[in-house]
Design a protein around this motif. Structure first.
Motif, PDB file in Angstrom:
ATOM      1  N   CYS A 288       0.837  -1.214   0.000  1.00  0.00           N
ATOM      2  CA  CYS A 288       0.000   0.000   0.000  1.00  0.00           C
ATOM      3  C   CYS A 288       0.867   1.256   0.000  1.00  0.00           C
ATOM      4  O   CYS A 288       1.983   1.262   0.524  1.00  0.00           O
ATOM      5  N   GLN A 289       0.318   2.321  -0.574  1.00  0.00           N
ATOM      6  CA  GLN A 289       0.991   3.613  -0.590  1.00  0.00           C
ATOM      7  C   GLN A 289      -0.029   4.745  -0.451  1.00  0.00           C
ATOM      8  O   GLN A 289      -1.132   4.663  -1.006  1.00  0.00           O
ATOM      9  N   PRO A 290       0.324   5.820   0.253  1.00  0.00           N
ATOM     10  CA  PRO A 290      -0.509   7.032   0.215  1.00  0.00           C
ATOM     11  C   PRO A 290      -0.348   7.696  -1.155  1.00  0.00           C
ATOM     12  O   PRO A 290       0.737   7.660  -1.741  1.00  0.00           O
ATOM     13  N   ARG A 291      -1.404   8.295  -1.660  1.00  0.00           N
ATOM     14  CA  ARG A 291      -1.368   8.881  -3.002  1.00  0.00           C
ATOM     15  C   ARG A 291      -1.977  10.288  -3.020  1.00  0.00           C
ATOM     16  O   ARG A 291      -2.884  10.600  -2.266  1.00  0.00           O
ATOM     17  N   ARG A 292      -1.462  11.082  -3.981  1.00  0.00           N
ATOM     18  CA  ARG A 292      -1.971  12.443  -4.156  1.00  0.00           C
ATOM     19  C   ARG A 292      -3.338  12.467  -4.826  1.00  0.00           C
ATOM     20  O   ARG A 292      -4.118  13.398  -4.652  1.00  0.00           O
TER      21      ARG A 292
END
Length: 487
Positions: A288-292
């Motif tokens: 998982c990754q945080p995204r803009r």
């Protein structure tokens, strides 16, 4: 108390105050400021109240003033319990419907010597949970420092271990920080609600603002939540673009990505994760990754996303933001800096407070005029803000309405700062306040100031003719101080 500080409020005085407030629909909330600002309690040393006291040889700051120590034997707790219960009993004859609140202070209680943060939080926990919430069955009110401790569990413990206490942000905290922690809030932002500053330092327009807004130029913004209540809505077979760090951005678990996205604030739209291979892996433990969010929720055959949204924001503010305070402190009128709680070196140029000459009882009438001029009409602007804030109100309209309010108050005998004037502790409209002491001079002042047709300038001239005023030659601080001193 002896000498220049002699005097105290008696139980009879408190009863008169309560009766006066009851007639006007006002609730009076008692406060015993603990564990900091403890100098007035020094007399209770004989009753075994323990303190952490600063070494004045080290020139202590105000936040380093004496604090009550939560001693292992519990003697301090016993004394404070008796003090709070007895104090509260004096305020029992309030009108039906008045809130059952008791303010326990909590401000500027920085650790000092054996009064560690843990010691302070433990004492605050006892006062809030066991005494105010428990024995009194009241609601505790406290300044922001009690709840906004680092780490956060210390603040939660200090607040009684739950969210019942009402918290007042004033210094660097914000209503949004308090509401996000589940507490109700009463706003007292220093720059928007503190009246113990001149009209140059805190002009009228400061008091007309949205009390639920973020605080500009404040450390609080770094910790203010994006949402008061975040909801993560799943979007299957979709991805969010714009990873933080580009192609080299690290992958992490769902929980880690959510935490990081929240900490990034408004620039993070949500998180995208590689699809879990089995139901038991939901939420995903990796990938998982945080995204803009650019591109936003495009189709994907192997990814799912969770978009952060703000749920029920207006309702949380409506239920939790109780109002605001107009705060008028009088330490600038004390005969010594911080009334002796801190070293004068931290005062204005190491001198006595600006209006210290008005501390003597002979100048009570001058003091009344000075304090009233700082309070009104700015407190009235705050009242209007709470009643019906409107962002479209122009500066000219605000100035016009405030001038009307000032004139309205003065016509009714309230010593408001005159319309269109700049007021400070020592001057109004650039003219030093007259020095008033005797009963005859007091009567002369009240007769003149009650006349709606009398301008402040002509009022001052009349006082000069009767010998009441000492000086009107200059609006400078030095001349104003000389006038207040009778020089």
């Amino acid at each position: 108390l002896e000498g220049i500080t002699e005097g105290q409020y008696s139980p009879s005085d408190i009863k008169k105050l309560i009766a006066y407030a009851n007639e006007r629909g006002i609730a009076v909330v008692p406060e015993v400021d603990l564990p900091g600002h403890a100098n007035p309690l020094m007399a209770l040393k004989s009753r075994s109240l323990s303190f952490c006291e600063p070494d004045f040889a080290s020139k202590p700051r105000p936040e380093e003033a004496a604090k009550v120590y939560d001693d292992p034997a519990g003697r301090s707790r016993k004394v404070l319990r008796e003090l709070i219960i007895e104090t509260n009993s004096l305020f029992s004859e309030q009108s039906r419907g008045a809130p059952r609140w008791f303010h326990v202070g909590g401000d500027e209680a920085n650790p000092l010597q054996k009064c560690t943060q843990t010691n302070i939080a433990n004492l605050e926990h006892y006062l809030v949970k066991d005494v105010v919430h428990g024995e009194l069955n009241h609601t505790a009110v406290a300044w922001e420092e009690l709840r906004l401790k680092h780490p956060d569990p210390d603040g939660l413990r200090a607040a009684g271990g739950d969210t019942k206490a009402i918290i007042v942000p004033w210094h660097t905290g914000s209503a949004r920080q308090i509401l996000a922690r589940g507490h109700r809030a009463i706003v007292a932002n220093l720059e928007n609600h503190y009246l113990d500053f001149s009209y140059v330092e805190h002009p009228i327009h400061n008091f007309w603002y949205d009390i639920s807004s973020s605080r500009p130029d404040s450390d609080a913004r770094k910790e203010e939540p994006h949402c008061l209540h975040e909801v993560w809505e799943k979007a299957e077979n979709r991805y969010l673009g714009g990873s933080f760090g580009g192609a080299s951005a690290a992958f992490m678990s769902y929980d880690e990505a959510v935490h990081q996205c929240t900490s990034l604030g408004n620039i993070c739209m949500g998180i995208t994760c590689e699809r879990a291979r089995s139901a038991s892996e939901a939420p995903p433990s990796k990938g998982c990754q945080p995204r803009r969010g650019s591109p936003y929720l495009k189709s994907s055959s192997r990814e799912d996303s969770w978009v952060r949204t703000c749920s029920n924001e207006s309702q949380i503010v409506k239920d939790g933001l109780l109002g605001a305070i107009s705060a008028m402190w009088t330490d600038k009128y004390c005969h010594v800096f911080q009334c002796g709680a801190a070293d004068p070196a931290w005062g204005p140029n190491g001198r006595a407070p600006i209006a210290s000459k008005l501390f003597h009882r002979d100048f009570d009438e001058s003091f009344r005029s000075s304090v009233a001029g700082l309070i009104w009409p700015r407190a009235g602007v705050t009242a209007a803000t709470l009643w019906n804030y409107d962002a479209s109100v122009s500066a000219d309209t605000l100035a016009s309405h405030t001038s009307f309010l000032a004139a309205f108050l003065r016509d009714r005998g309230v010593r408001s700062c005159p319309s269109g004037c700049i007021c400070s502790e020592l001057t109004a409209c650039g003219i030093p306040y007259p020095v008033l002491s005797t009963a005859s001079k007091r009567e002369s002042f009240e007769t003149a100031s009650g006349a709606s047709s009398t301008s402040y300038s002509s009022l001052f001239d009349s006082l000069l003719e009767s010998g009441v005023a000492a000086s009107s030659s200059s609006s400078s601080s030095s001349s104003a101080a000389a006038a207040a001193a009778g020089g």
